[in-house]
Design a protein around this motif. Structure first.
Motif, short mmCIF file in Angstrom:
data_model
loop_
_atom_site.label_atom_id
_atom_site.label_comp_id
_atom_site.label_asym_id
_atom_site.label_seq_id
_atom_site.Cartn_x
_atom_site.Cartn_y
_atom_site.Cartn_z
N VAL A 6 0.97 -1.21 0.10
CA VAL A 6 0.19 0.04 0.07
C VAL A 6 0.91 1.12 -0.02
N GLY A 7 0.65 2.08 -1.10
CA GLY A 7 1.49 3.46 -1.28
C GLY A 7 2.61 3.38 -2.16
N LEU A 8 2.26 3.84 -3.49
CA LEU A 8 3.15 3.56 -4.50
C LEU A 8 3.63 4.83 -5.04
N GLY A 9 4.42 5.63 -3.93
CA GLY A 9 5.19 6.89 -4.34
C GLY A 9 6.13 6.72 -4.83
N THR A 10 7.18 7.49 -4.71
CA THR A 10 8.68 7.60 -5.17
C THR A 10 9.21 6.31 -4.60
N MET A 11 9.20 6.07 -3.42
CA MET A 11 9.56 4.90 -3.04
C MET A 11 8.91 3.72 -2.94
N GLY A 12 7.52 3.97 -2.57
CA GLY A 12 6.93 2.58 -2.81
C GLY A 12 6.68 1.85 -4.11
N ALA A 13 6.82 2.76 -5.18
CA ALA A 13 6.60 2.14 -6.46
C ALA A 13 7.76 1.35 -6.87
N HIS A 29 -2.20 -1.39 -3.97
CA HIS A 29 -2.99 -0.42 -3.81
C HIS A 29 -2.43 0.90 -3.65
N ASN A 30 -2.72 1.82 -4.45
CA ASN A 30 -2.58 3.30 -4.10
C ASN A 30 -3.75 4.18 -4.04
N ARG A 31 -3.60 5.09 -3.21
CA ARG A 31 -4.84 6.21 -3.27
C ARG A 31 -5.14 6.77 -4.47
N SER A 34 -4.38 5.18 -10.62
CA SER A 34 -3.56 5.28 -11.81
C SER A 34 -1.94 4.94 -11.57
N ARG A 35 -1.56 4.93 -10.19
CA ARG A 35 -0.01 4.60 -9.90
C ARG A 35 0.03 3.01 -9.90
N GLU A 36 -1.18 2.60 -9.97
CA GLU A 36 -0.93 0.89 -9.65
C GLU A 36 -0.64 0.47 -11.34
N VAL A 62 3.39 -1.06 3.94
CA VAL A 62 2.88 0.19 3.93
C VAL A 62 3.94 1.19 3.90
N MET A 63 3.78 1.92 2.79
CA MET A 63 4.73 2.89 2.41
C MET A 63 4.22 4.27 1.89
N VAL A 64 3.61 5.06 3.07
CA VAL A 64 3.05 6.22 2.64
C VAL A 64 3.73 7.36 3.59
N SER A 65 3.11 8.68 3.52
CA SER A 65 3.94 9.80 3.84
C SER A 65 4.25 10.04 5.08
N SER A 94 7.26 3.46 6.24
CA SER A 94 7.23 4.87 6.19
C SER A 94 7.98 5.52 7.12
N THR A 95 8.43 6.60 7.33
CA THR A 95 9.11 7.27 8.36
C THR A 95 7.97 8.18 9.40
N VAL A 96 7.73 7.38 10.19
CA VAL A 96 6.74 8.11 11.25
C VAL A 96 7.19 8.12 12.53
N PRO A 119 11.57 1.46 8.81
CA PRO A 119 11.96 2.69 8.05
C PRO A 119 13.30 2.23 7.35
N VAL A 120 13.46 3.21 6.31
CA VAL A 120 14.45 3.02 5.29
C VAL A 120 15.60 4.12 5.22
N SER A 121 16.63 3.94 4.84
CA SER A 121 17.47 5.26 4.57
C SER A 121 18.30 4.67 3.00
N GLY A 230 16.87 14.51 -4.71
CA GLY A 230 17.34 13.13 -3.97
C GLY A 230 16.38 12.74 -3.02
N PHE A 231 16.21 13.70 -1.84
CA PHE A 231 15.28 13.75 -0.79
C PHE A 231 14.66 15.12 -0.39
N ARG A 232 13.45 15.24 -0.60
CA ARG A 232 12.53 16.38 -0.54
C ARG A 232 13.02 17.15 0.89
P1 NAP Z 1 5.76 10.32 -2.04
O1 NAP Z 1 6.46 10.25 -3.30
O2 NAP Z 1 5.21 11.56 -1.60
O3 NAP Z 1 4.66 9.20 -2.11
C1 NAP Z 1 3.58 9.17 -0.76
C2 NAP Z 1 2.79 8.00 -1.04
O4 NAP Z 1 1.85 8.01 0.07
C3 NAP Z 1 1.71 8.08 -2.19
O5 NAP Z 1 1.58 6.67 -2.77
C4 NAP Z 1 0.55 8.66 -1.70
O6 NAP Z 1 -0.72 8.32 -2.45
C5 NAP Z 1 0.66 8.17 -0.34
N1 NAP Z 1 -0.18 8.61 0.90
C6 NAP Z 1 -0.06 9.69 1.55
N2 NAP Z 1 -0.89 10.15 2.22
C7 NAP Z 1 -1.80 9.11 2.12
C8 NAP Z 1 -3.09 8.82 2.54
N3 NAP Z 1 -3.65 9.73 3.86
N4 NAP Z 1 -3.81 7.78 2.34
C9 NAP Z 1 -3.42 7.04 1.42
N5 NAP Z 1 -2.28 7.21 0.80
C10 NAP Z 1 -1.56 8.15 0.96
O7 NAP Z 1 6.75 9.92 -0.67
P2 NAP Z 1 7.84 8.80 -0.89
O8 NAP Z 1 9.10 9.55 -1.13
O9 NAP Z 1 7.63 7.71 -1.51
O10 NAP Z 1 8.14 8.69 0.95
C11 NAP Z 1 7.50 7.68 1.60
C12 NAP Z 1 7.90 7.47 2.95
O11 NAP Z 1 9.04 6.94 2.89
C13 NAP Z 1 7.75 8.67 3.60
O12 NAP Z 1 7.55 8.44 5.18
C14 NAP Z 1 9.41 9.21 3.54
O13 NAP Z 1 9.60 10.18 4.54
C15 NAP Z 1 9.91 8.00 3.55
N6 NAP Z 1 11.22 8.00 3.00
C16 NAP Z 1 11.53 8.67 1.76
C17 NAP Z 1 12.75 8.64 1.11
C18 NAP Z 1 13.02 9.47 -0.25
O14 NAP Z 1 14.28 9.69 -0.76
N7 NAP Z 1 12.14 9.90 -0.76
C19 NAP Z 1 13.81 8.10 1.68
C20 NAP Z 1 13.33 7.33 2.78
C21 NAP Z 1 12.45 7.18 3.49
P3 NAP Z 1 -1.07 9.42 -3.71
O15 NAP Z 1 -0.17 8.71 -4.85
O16 NAP Z 1 -2.69 9.11 -3.92
O17 NAP Z 1 -0.58 10.66 -3.40
#
Ligand code: NAP
Length: 292
Positions: A6-13, A29-31, A34-36, A62-65, A94-96, A119-121, A230-232
């Protein structure tokens, strides 16, 4: 092994792709549905909700924000808790908040659902290549049970302690790395203002005591005023907030992390939150024409 993701963002996908390629049966599954599609094209099955992704799964990743997002995905109307059977292991990558994580594990545990925080680095590159560093919290038995899943996504998985310890370790990581970014930015500002040949300076100091990943990979960008993602920065600010809250609860003072967070707040307000976290260099004048 059946894996729900669950959660196909930058990392999850990228992480889900690694699992499909490793031969797991993956239901995604992704909210934003289309990202699926890129994952289903590779052989994953689309699920209409987190509950559906969890139904019949041995493991749910689970890999969400942020903390409220994990809570929603787990316990919302169509959340993982509705679909997961007793014995399923939920891995939140996720990082929470570490404190909230313990609460999530306890709530899932009431239905016999097991929990690992992992959580990951290593950023999107690490996710792409399966070379993430993974900090796992949970019982030894649960962490070992999901190790094959974690090892398909990371090159180093460390069991750091009980549930919540993975997130606490990640907070340590984010405090240290945030300090590195600001320290490197200040050093570059000083050297540039002194009119030094910074290529030579970096060559010299990069072999000494301040050698670090940030110095090696980001100092040049800072000097050029370029901040490719790289990392927001806004995500690092979220993580700094998690660490500062844990520090407050533990009665520990983190003056450098406070300073980094305040600087990041200013930069986010000025519209730089979507840049790479190395844009903290903007806060010390780098990346700007000094006559601006
Ligand atoms: P991202 O690209 O912003 O993706 C966030 C994902 O979470 C998307 O799939 C988003 O769905 C989903 N999401 C957010 N809020 C949601 C909600 N309320 N209900 C359902 N789905 C929700 O973030 P990311 O970079 O992949 O990061 C994910 C986690 O990894 C974060 O905790 C981040 O701190 C951690 N992390 C990131 C990195 C990095 O370099 N990016 C490195 C290490 C750790 P939608 O597609 O619908 O928006």
């Amino acid at each position: 092994m059946n894996v729900g993701f669950v959660g196909l963002g930058t990392m999850g996908a990228r992480m889900a792709k690694r699992l499909v390629e490793a031969g797991f049966d993956v239901r995604v599954h992704n909210r934003t549905r289309s990202r699926e599609e890129p994952l289903t094209a590779l052989g994953a099955v689309a699920a209409a909700s987190p509950a559906e992704a969890a139904a019949g799964a041995d493991v749910v990743v689970v890999m969400v924000s942020d903390t409220p997002d994990v809570e929603h995905v787990l316990f919302g109307p169509d959340g993982v808790a509705r679909g997961a059977a007793a014995g399923t292991v939920v891995i939140d990558m996720s990082t929470v908040s570490p404190e909230a994580t313990q609460g999530f594990a306890a709530r899932l545990g009431e239905a016999g659902v097991r929990f690992v925080d992992a959580p990951v680095s290593g950023g999107s590159e690490g996710a792409e290549h399966g070379t993430l560093t993974i900090m796992a919290g949970g019982s030894a038995e649960d962490v070992e049970a999901v190790r094959p899943v974690l090892e398909a996504m990371g090159s180093k998985t460390t069991h750091v302690g009980p549930v919540g310890a993975g997130q606490a370790a990640k907070a340590v990581n984010q405090v240290v790395v945030g300090g590195f970014y600001l320290a490197v930015a200040e050093g570059m500002a000083l050297g540039q203002a002194a009119g030094l040949d910074m290529d030579r300076v970096l060559d010299a100091i990069g072999a000494g005591a301040c050698r670090s990943w940030v110095l090696e990979h980001r100092a040049g960008n800072m000097l050029r005023g370029e901040y490719p993602l790289g990392f927001r920065l806004a995500l690092h600010r979220k993580d700094a907030g998690i660490a500062l809250e844990s520090a407050r609860r533990a009665g520990v003072s983190l003056p450098l992390a406070e300073l980094v967070a305040a600087l990041e707040d200013r930069l986010i307000a000025a519209g730089f939150g979507d840049e790479d976290v190395s844009a903290v260099a903007r806060g010390v004048g780098l990346g700007h024409d000094r006559n601006d």
